[in-house]
Design a protein around this motif. Structure first.
Motif, PDB file in Angstrom:
ATOM      1  N   ASN A 150      57.653  45.760  16.042  1.00 41.63           N
ATOM      2  CA  ASN A 150      57.948  45.998  14.638  1.00 41.63           C
ATOM      3  C   ASN A 150      58.377  44.688  14.002  1.00 41.63           C
ATOM      4  OD1 ASN A 150      59.424  48.875  15.927  1.00 41.63           O
ATOM      5  ND2 ASN A 150      57.708  48.977  14.558  1.00 41.63           N
ATOM      6  N   HIS A 189      51.112  51.495  17.802  1.00 42.28           N
ATOM      7  CA  HIS A 189      52.176  51.383  18.802  1.00 42.28           C
ATOM      8  C   HIS A 189      51.909  52.301  19.982  1.00 42.28           C
ATOM      9  CE1 HIS A 189      54.546  48.583  16.665  1.00 42.28           C
ATOM     10  NE2 HIS A 189      54.710  49.357  15.615  1.00 42.28           N
ATOM     11  N   PHE A 216      52.793  44.249  27.194  1.00 44.84           N
ATOM     12  CA  PHE A 216      53.505  44.199  25.923  1.00 44.84           C
ATOM     13  C   PHE A 216      54.987  43.911  26.153  1.00 44.84           C
ATOM     14  CE2 PHE A 216      55.799  45.838  22.343  1.00 44.84           C
ATOM     15  CZ  PHE A 216      54.968  45.689  21.243  1.00 44.84           C
ATOM     16  N   ILE A 217      55.590  44.694  27.041  1.00 49.05           N
ATOM     17  CA  ILE A 217      57.021  44.535  27.338  1.00 49.05           C
ATOM     18  C   ILE A 217      57.280  43.124  27.883  1.00 49.05           C
ATOM     19  CG2 ILE A 217      58.934  45.420  28.763  1.00 49.05           C
ATOM     20  CD1 ILE A 217      58.068  47.693  27.119  1.00 49.05           C
ATOM     21  N   GLY A 243      61.940  49.398  14.239  1.00 46.27           N
ATOM     22  CA  GLY A 243      62.634  49.763  15.462  1.00 46.27           C
ATOM     23  C   GLY A 243      64.143  49.623  15.315  1.00 46.27           C
ATOM     24  N   VAL A 286      57.754  53.181  16.083  1.00 43.76           N
ATOM     25  CA  VAL A 286      58.620  52.192  16.736  1.00 43.76           C
ATOM     26  C   VAL A 286      57.844  51.542  17.891  1.00 43.76           C
ATOM     27  CG1 VAL A 286      60.741  51.950  18.084  1.00 43.76           C
ATOM     28  CG2 VAL A 286      60.704  53.429  16.079  1.00 43.76           C
ATOM     29  N   ASP A 287      57.978  50.234  18.064  1.00 45.13           N
ATOM     30  CA  ASP A 287      57.197  49.554  19.097  1.00 45.13           C
ATOM     31  C   ASP A 287      57.726  49.902  20.499  1.00 45.13           C
ATOM     32  OD1 ASP A 287      58.961  47.445  20.289  1.00 45.13           O
ATOM     33  OD2 ASP A 287      59.050  46.751  18.227  1.00 45.13           O
ATOM     34  N   PRO A 288      56.905  49.665  21.535  1.00 43.18           N
ATOM     35  CA  PRO A 288      57.273  50.113  22.890  1.00 43.18           C
ATOM     36  C   PRO A 288      58.594  49.545  23.410  1.00 43.18           C
ATOM     37  CG  PRO A 288      54.954  49.540  22.828  1.00 43.18           C
ATOM     38  CD  PRO A 288      55.528  49.139  21.503  1.00 43.18           C
ATOM     39  N   VAL A 289      58.905  48.301  23.094  1.00 43.88           N
ATOM     40  CA  VAL A 289      60.156  47.722  23.596  1.00 43.88           C
ATOM     41  C   VAL A 289      61.354  48.406  22.933  1.00 43.88           C
ATOM     42  CG1 VAL A 289      61.563  45.637  23.678  1.00 43.88           C
ATOM     43  CG2 VAL A 289      59.127  45.513  24.183  1.00 43.88           C
ATOM     44  N   ARG A 338      61.382  51.292  21.659  1.00 43.19           N
ATOM     45  CA  ARG A 338      61.407  52.679  22.109  1.00 43.19           C
ATOM     46  C   ARG A 338      62.157  52.794  23.440  1.00 43.19           C
ATOM     47  NH1 ARG A 338      57.533  56.337  23.463  1.00 43.19           N
ATOM     48  NH2 ARG A 338      55.921  54.855  24.024  1.00 43.19           N
ATOM     49  N   ARG A 339      61.934  51.869  24.344  1.00 41.91           N
ATOM     50  CA  ARG A 339      62.652  51.892  25.623  1.00 41.91           C
ATOM     51  C   ARG A 339      64.137  51.678  25.427  1.00 41.91           C
ATOM     52  NH1 ARG A 339      58.788  48.777  29.958  1.00 41.91           N
ATOM     53  NH2 ARG A 339      57.109  50.272  29.773  1.00 41.91           N
ATOM     54  N   GLU A 340      64.474  50.745  24.530  1.00 44.93           N
ATOM     55  CA  GLU A 340      65.901  50.484  24.281  1.00 44.93           C
ATOM     56  C   GLU A 340      66.560  51.710  23.656  1.00 44.93           C
ATOM     57  OE1 GLU A 340      65.223  45.709  23.792  1.00 44.93           O
ATOM     58  OE2 GLU A 340      65.546  46.928  22.012  1.00 44.93           O
ATOM     59  N   GLN A 371      67.079  54.115  26.457  1.00 40.44           N
ATOM     60  CA  GLN A 371      68.163  53.703  27.352  1.00 40.44           C
ATOM     61  C   GLN A 371      69.508  54.089  26.764  1.00 40.44           C
ATOM     62  OE1 GLN A 371      67.541  49.577  28.332  1.00 40.44           O
ATOM     63  NE2 GLN A 371      65.898  50.114  29.749  1.00 40.44           N
ATOM     64  N   TYR A 426      69.989  57.826  27.101  1.00 40.37           N
ATOM     65  CA  TYR A 426      70.354  58.110  28.478  1.00 40.37           C
ATOM     66  C   TYR A 426      71.837  57.877  28.729  1.00 40.37           C
ATOM     67  CZ  TYR A 426      66.210  59.062  31.253  1.00 40.37           C
ATOM     68  OH  TYR A 426      65.139  59.650  31.822  1.00 40.37           O
TER      69      TYR A 426
END
Lengths: 302, 323
Positions: free
Chosen positions: A39, A193, A288-289, B134, B161-164, B166-168, B171, B174
């Motif tokens: 983003n 995305h 990507f990550i 994000g 939201v971008d993948p990074v 989204r993981r944050e 987390q 969680y």
């Protein structure tokens, strides 16, 4: 080779913020291309410049052989553009929305009716043609937006997060439409995305901080990921991840997938891995990550 | 029990959006709410929270009746979260904290911790308007839990939201969950559903399937095969004309659902006869994406038939750009 898009040092600043920083790109005509990036990386700004909606503050470029600095009006007539927030008129019906866009593209009345029928058939919305756009679900709205954007038979389709918020089935149907356009000779540029979608692109450019940091086929991009990925089954992957971090293992790039923890390591398999650990093939999301975190680590380094 | 609904019904303009939803969410769960557009997910969440008055059935939060629950025990992150664009990150959090009547000594320390958790610590003084998508959603999450609710309802918070990020975001969910927060989350991402303790698949105002991800997968009724080939897009088009339960692209493969193994030779034969190049078919285990398609009504032969793109594409000869 026919060129659909060519840019050289394309730049766009907003005040002292540089959204797009010297983007150089050559896309041959035909095929499906993806812009991927976090983003705020400048994907949408770049696409809006290519669509003739925003003038660059530096660099140059051409779209379908037309200069983006001087021929933006002509570009708009030759391309189709769908953004996540495509303007549909809620109180107009599906048919009336198509008719309105047909008018914007100056299609003659006689020609317009035929094109609208074809757009309805193409997007599987014929049965919904008299519904107000307000009553359409997300997936239907996006298909209608695409129908509106292709009435003038554009040679280039720019789709900016067109499937954002759509459910998995709606996304699949939308992508079938994308393939049909590509098969019929239309060049398609998408941002998304959903990295499972991006796997279907013929070529992908990763954009970060307004610049391209990788540009290749999905296969080559995935092959460029350093090290190997391992999947470690665990009844409590969150606990495993936190435990390993606490023990001082480098867990950047580790993530949870269902009842497993996925870890990327360079060299030998992770020594903390137990029975059932499997080496797995990287997906685009892993790359990507990796790219985003690599860049971030660099930025945070003193 | 955090939430219990019984035969919950809701109408809008004479149309029944919820057709009797009975669902229980236990304390400590991360519960996924899944379904196609228009399935009733948002209406369900809003009816549960008392933002809509149900037209039938009952809702109980924390064992109480109807919408009579202390607002401080629940957090809500709607699809379009209203952040104040002209206020900074910190000011937005302050505003929400004051709305909940929290003393500054309490919320400020929590806010610092939450901001650090999602890499927003350096952005405290940035205007909400200049945050990326994000970051905005992570701020929305912080505002939704700053009063430390027992249950948090989120309506597709990671859309766009971008993948990074989204993981944050996950987390953080969680960690909050492990600290005792019960989470109910609507999402269109099947990889997020995999992370839930249980999930309910909604369709047309009803719950079609409910269970833990592994239990849900066991409910998949077809035999699933993956086709690998160079010419997948053409093979998909051919397959859609065959008597299959479903066919769609999934990642780099084509997934084909058949009633049983016995249908496989006919499929192989038809694809070989089509002369679309080499291909390989292997049985695969279904994922939640496959289950979604099953629960939502299948695309392919049974789904809406899309038309010809060639009618609205430039003629092939002139398809190129500048020479």
């Amino acid at each position: 080779m026919n060129i659909a898009i060519k840019t050289d040092g394309l730049t766009r600043k907003f005040g002292d913020f540089t959204a797009v920083a010297g983007l150089s790109l050559t896309l041959p005509a035909g095929g499906v291309y993806g812009f991927l990036g976090p983003n705020g990386s400048g994907k949408s700004t770049a696409i809006r410049m290519l669509a003739g909606l925003l003038l660059p503050t530096g660099g140059s470029g051409s779209v379908l052989g037309l200069d983006i600095l001087t021929q933006s009006e002509e570009i708009k007539k030759q391309i189709g553009y769908v953004s996540q927030k495509f303007s549909l008129y809620s109180d107009l019906t599906v048919y009336e929305n198509l008719d309105f866009y047909g008018g914007l593209y100056s299609l003659k009345k006689t020609e317009r009716a035929g094109r609208i029928e074809k757009a309805l058939a193409l997007t599987a919305l014929t049965a919904q043609k008299d519904l107000p756009a307000a009553n359409l679900s997300g997936g239907w709205r996006q298909r209608l937006a695409l129908g509106c954007a292709v009435l003038h038979k554009p040679r280039l389709l720019l789709l900016d997060e067109a499937t954002s918020g759509a459910d998995p089935d709606a996304r699949r149907l939308f992508w079938q439409l994308i393939y049909r356009f590509a098969a019929a000779g239309t060049t398609v540029l998408v941002t998304t995305h959903f990295l499972d979608e991006a796997e279907h692109c013929d070529r992908i450019a990763f954009i970060q901080d307004g610049a391209i940091i990788a540009d290749d086929t999905p296969e080559n991009l995935k092959a460029s990921l350093p090290g190997a990925l391992y999947k470690i089954p665990s009844p409590d992957p969150v606990g495993l991840l936190e435990g390993l971090s606490a023990q001082g293992h480098d867990m950047s790039g580790a993530y949870i997938r269902g009842q497993s923890l996925c870890v990327r390591t360079v060299g030998a398999p992770p020594r903390f891995a137990g029975d059932g650990t499997q080496k797995i093939a990287p997906a685009l999301e892993d790359l990507f990550i990796y790219l985003v975190e690599k860049k971030r680590a660099k930025r945070h380094r003193p | 029990m955090i939430l219990e609904t019984l035969d919950l019904k809701k109408y809008f303009a004479g149309k029944q959006i919820l057709k009797g939803i009975s669902l229980a969410i236990k304390r400590g769960e991360i519960f996924g709410i899944v379904g196609p557009d228009g399935a009733g997910k948002t209406t369900f969440i809003r009816s549960v929270l008392g933002l809509y008055r149900p037209d039938g059935g009952s809702v109980s939060l924390f064992g109480g009746a109807g919408s009579e629950y202390p607002k401080s025990r629940v957090g809500y992150v709607p699809q379009q979260f209203s952040l104040n664009a002209d206020m900074t990150v910190w000011e937005n959090i302050a505003l929400f904290s004051r709305l909940y009547g929290l003393p500054e000594a309490l919320w400020a320390a929590r806010a610092e911790k939450l901001l650090d958790m999602v890499w927003l610590g350096d952005f405290k003084n940035r205007l909400a308007d200049s945050l990326s998508g994000g970051m905005k959603q992570k701020l929305a999450l912080i505002c939704g839990v700053i009063h430390e609710p027992e249950a948090l309802f989120l309506d597709e918070p990671t859309t766009g939201v971008d993948p990074v990020s989204r993981r944050e975001f996950w987390q953080m969910l969680y960690r909050l969950n492990r600290a005792g927060l019960t989470v109910a989350i609507a999402t269109p991402y099947m990889d997020e559903v995999e992370l839930c303790t249980r999930a309910a698949f909604f369709n047309q105002g009803q719950i079609r399937l409910v269970g833990a991800p592994a239990e849900l997968l066991a409910l998949y009724p077809y035999k699933l095969f993956a086709v690998r080939a160079d010419n997948l897009r053409l093979i998909l088009r051919r397959t859609l004309d065959l008597p299959v339960r479903a066919a769609y692209l999934q990642g780099t493969r084509l997934h084909v659902a058949l009633d049983g193994e016995s249908g496989l030779p006919a499929l192989e034969e038809a694809l070989a006869a089509a002369g679309l190049g080499a291909f390989a078919i292997t049985p695969v285990r279904p994922t939640l994406d496959d289950l979604f398609s099953f629960a939502a009504g299948l695309p392919g032969p049974a789904g809406p038939g899309i038309g010809r793109a060639a009618d609205l594409a430039p003629a092939a000869a002139s398809s190129g750009g500048a020479p």
